[in-house]
Write an enzyme that holds these catalytic residues in place. Structure first.
Site, PDB file in Angstrom:
ATOM      1  N   TYR A   6      -3.414  -1.565   9.696  1.00  0.00           N
ATOM      2  CA  TYR A   6      -3.280  -1.787   8.246  1.00  0.00           C
ATOM      3  C   TYR A   6      -1.885  -1.413   7.762  1.00  0.00           C
ATOM      4  O   TYR A   6      -1.228  -2.194   7.068  1.00  0.00           O
ATOM      5  CB  TYR A   6      -4.346  -0.954   7.525  1.00  0.00           C
ATOM      6  CG  TYR A   6      -4.302  -1.048   6.022  1.00  0.00           C
ATOM      7  CD1 TYR A   6      -4.798  -2.175   5.358  1.00  0.00           C
ATOM      8  CD2 TYR A   6      -3.784  -0.003   5.251  1.00  0.00           C
ATOM      9  CE1 TYR A   6      -4.773  -2.260   3.976  1.00  0.00           C
ATOM     10  CE2 TYR A   6      -3.749  -0.075   3.868  1.00  0.00           C
ATOM     11  CZ  TYR A   6      -4.251  -1.214   3.234  1.00  0.00           C
ATOM     12  OH  TYR A   6      -4.214  -1.290   1.858  1.00  0.00           O
TER      13      TYR A   6
ATOM     14  N   SER B  50       0.848  -1.207   0.000  1.00  0.00           N
ATOM     15  CA  SER B  50       0.000   0.000   0.000  1.00  0.00           C
ATOM     16  C   SER B  50       0.875   1.245   0.000  1.00  0.00           C
ATOM     17  O   SER B  50       1.938   1.264   0.639  1.00  0.00           O
ATOM     18  CB  SER B  50      -0.882   0.010   1.249  1.00  0.00           C
ATOM     19  OG  SER B  50      -1.481   1.283   1.403  1.00  0.00           O
TER      20      SER B  50
HETATM   21  P1  NAP Z   1     -11.300  -5.304  -2.615  1.00  0.00           P
HETATM   22  O1  NAP Z   1     -12.053  -4.734  -3.770  1.00  0.00           O
HETATM   23  O2  NAP Z   1     -11.917  -5.292  -1.268  1.00  0.00           O
HETATM   24  O3  NAP Z   1     -10.875  -6.802  -2.986  1.00  0.00           O
HETATM   25  C1  NAP Z   1     -10.215  -7.618  -2.071  1.00  0.00           C
HETATM   26  C2  NAP Z   1     -10.592  -9.058  -2.346  1.00  0.00           C
HETATM   27  O4  NAP Z   1      -9.845  -9.883  -1.417  1.00  0.00           O
HETATM   28  C3  NAP Z   1     -12.077  -9.336  -2.110  1.00  0.00           C
HETATM   29  O5  NAP Z   1     -12.608 -10.169  -3.118  1.00  0.00           O
HETATM   30  C4  NAP Z   1     -12.062 -10.035  -0.753  1.00  0.00           C
HETATM   31  O6  NAP Z   1     -13.147 -10.944  -0.577  1.00  0.00           O
HETATM   32  C5  NAP Z   1     -10.760 -10.794  -0.826  1.00  0.00           C
HETATM   33  N1  NAP Z   1     -10.330 -11.187   0.495  1.00  0.00           N
HETATM   34  C6  NAP Z   1     -10.410 -10.475   1.656  1.00  0.00           C
HETATM   35  N2  NAP Z   1      -9.959 -11.195   2.686  1.00  0.00           N
HETATM   36  C7  NAP Z   1      -9.576 -12.385   2.177  1.00  0.00           C
HETATM   37  C8  NAP Z   1      -9.026 -13.559   2.762  1.00  0.00           C
HETATM   38  N3  NAP Z   1      -8.814 -13.644   4.078  1.00  0.00           N
HETATM   39  N4  NAP Z   1      -8.724 -14.603   1.952  1.00  0.00           N
HETATM   40  C9  NAP Z   1      -8.966 -14.548   0.626  1.00  0.00           C
HETATM   41  N5  NAP Z   1      -9.501 -13.457   0.018  1.00  0.00           N
HETATM   42  C10 NAP Z   1      -9.806 -12.393   0.787  1.00  0.00           C
HETATM   43  O7  NAP Z   1      -9.891  -4.568  -2.437  1.00  0.00           O
HETATM   44  P2  NAP Z   1      -8.906  -3.818  -3.476  1.00  0.00           P
HETATM   45  O8  NAP Z   1      -9.096  -2.369  -3.309  1.00  0.00           O
HETATM   46  O9  NAP Z   1      -8.967  -4.454  -4.810  1.00  0.00           O
HETATM   47  O10 NAP Z   1      -7.524  -4.162  -2.759  1.00  0.00           O
HETATM   48  C11 NAP Z   1      -6.676  -5.221  -3.186  1.00  0.00           C
HETATM   49  C12 NAP Z   1      -5.348  -5.091  -2.442  1.00  0.00           C
HETATM   50  O11 NAP Z   1      -4.763  -3.817  -2.727  1.00  0.00           O
HETATM   51  C13 NAP Z   1      -5.510  -5.159  -0.914  1.00  0.00           C
HETATM   52  O12 NAP Z   1      -4.431  -5.880  -0.367  1.00  0.00           O
HETATM   53  C14 NAP Z   1      -5.434  -3.698  -0.498  1.00  0.00           C
HETATM   54  O13 NAP Z   1      -4.961  -3.537   0.811  1.00  0.00           O
HETATM   55  C15 NAP Z   1      -4.457  -3.153  -1.524  1.00  0.00           C
HETATM   56  N6  NAP Z   1      -4.567  -1.694  -1.716  1.00  0.00           N
HETATM   57  C16 NAP Z   1      -5.650  -1.137  -2.333  1.00  0.00           C
HETATM   58  C17 NAP Z   1      -5.687   0.250  -2.515  1.00  0.00           C
HETATM   59  C18 NAP Z   1      -6.820   0.943  -3.224  1.00  0.00           C
HETATM   60  O14 NAP Z   1      -6.726   2.154  -3.434  1.00  0.00           O
HETATM   61  N7  NAP Z   1      -7.876   0.253  -3.627  1.00  0.00           N
HETATM   62  C19 NAP Z   1      -4.653   1.059  -2.036  1.00  0.00           C
HETATM   63  C20 NAP Z   1      -3.584   0.449  -1.382  1.00  0.00           C
HETATM   64  C21 NAP Z   1      -3.549  -0.935  -1.236  1.00  0.00           C
HETATM   65  P3  NAP Z   1     -14.452 -10.452   0.253  1.00  0.00           P
HETATM   66  O15 NAP Z   1     -15.090  -9.424  -0.617  1.00  0.00           O
HETATM   67  O16 NAP Z   1     -15.236 -11.689   0.447  1.00  0.00           O
HETATM   68  O17 NAP Z   1     -13.927  -9.884   1.545  1.00  0.00           O
END
Ligand code: NAP
Length: 252
Positions: A155, A142
């Site tokens: 986090y 992140s």
């Molecule tokens: P998202 O839309 O919430 O997608 C995350 C996915 O991971 C969801 O399908 C979720 O399933 C799944 N998941 C959560 N806990 C899990 C577990 N214990 N085992 C297996 N799968 C699991 O999030 P995103 O924004 O795409 O983020 C993806 C990654 O990028 C994350 O690591 C996040 O911290 C990082 N990130 C994102 C941003 C941003 O701006 N979006 C910025 C910095 C970092 P459920 O829906 O069932 O929970």
């Protein structure tokens, strides 16, 4: 890519993971879309198959549970008939709240998914990568690890741990032909970001923050997927232990 390789993307059913899964399938990887959310994983895999790519969903797998991870990696190997040589640790959860209000339960859950999960997955796939003399690991951390983030101590601590894991593994596994890098995304338009917007946790709307971003737009899952695609390619073999920011210039 001359030979068929198998890629596993955690959290592949939504947002950034969805973008990465689709891109790696397009790149010619046999792609395992692993997610807690089985329906979402199946939908992503089906979309790729409709385009003629090889993708299979592994739903209902919690990356924070070592037994489930080991079983899933075994099933991926069986289903595709070969070892996982590309691993993208993308699944993550966020939590927002005042430091003194963080419960043990919340702290432990964030660490379990964001840091223990990648630890278990790396241990599950590295022996096969070693044997093949080739492997690619990309950890999605992140941009908050560049500077810290108020009200997100658990986090940011978990994601900073992931950066440390990346750097240490890169040094240890380099001689085995395995590269390990991290992409810290910043402000990517996904369900996680929109959920934070809805709950008023962003300190302004997504549009407002886009105006403050040097490239004047939120990031897209495709932006992270493009960087990931390069890092897992043959050409990226001399890049390891690196933090490759993809954030529209919000962090430099
Ligand atoms: P998202 O839309 O919430 O997608 C995350 C996915 O991971 C969801 O399908 C979720 O399933 C799944 N998941 C959560 N806990 C899990 C577990 N214990 N085992 C297996 N799968 C699991 O999030 P995103 O924004 O795409 O983020 C993806 C990654 O990028 C994350 O690591 C996040 O911290 C990082 N990130 C994102 C941003 C941003 O701006 N979006 C910025 C910095 C970092 P459920 O829906 O069932 O929970």
């Amino acid at each position: 890519m001359s030979e068929r390789r198998i890629a596993l993307v955690t959290g592949g059913g939504s947002g950034i993971g969805r973008g990465i899964s689709q891109r790696l399938a397009e790149d010619g990887f046999a792609t395992a879309v692993l997610d807690l959310n089985g329906e979402a994983a199946e939908q992503v895999a089906a979309e790729s198959r409709q385009k003629g790519h090889e993708a299979v969903a592994f739903g209902g797998v919690d990356v924070s549970d070592r037994a489930q991870v080991d079983d899933a990696v075994r099933r991926v190997r069986e289903r595709f008939g070969g070892p996982v040589l590309v691993l993208v640790n993308n699944a993550g959860v966020s939590d927002v709240g005042r430091f003194l209000k963080i419960s043990d339960e919340t702290w432990n859950r964030v660490m379990a998914v964001n840091l223990d999960g990648p630890f278990y997955l790396c241990q599950a796939v590295v022996p096969d990568m070693r044997e093949a003399g080739w492997g690619r690991i990309v950890n999605i951390s992140s941009s908050s690890t560049h500077s810290g983030q108020p009200f997100m101590a658990a986090y940011v601590a978990s994601k900073s741990g992931l950066v440390g894991l990346t750097k240490s593994l890169a040094l240890e596994l380099g001689p085995d032909g395995i590269t390990v890098n991290t992409i810290p995304p910043g402000f990517i338009d996904t369900p996680m970001l929109r959920d934070s917007e809805e709950r008023g946790l962003l300190g302004g709307s997504v549009d407002h923050h886009a105006e403050l971003t040097p490239v004047r737009r939120p990031g897209r899952p495709e932006d992270i997927a493009a960087a990931c695609s390069f890092l897992v390619s043959e050409e990226a073999g001399y890049i390891t232990g690196q933090v490759i920011g993809v954030n529209g210039g919000r962090n430099t």
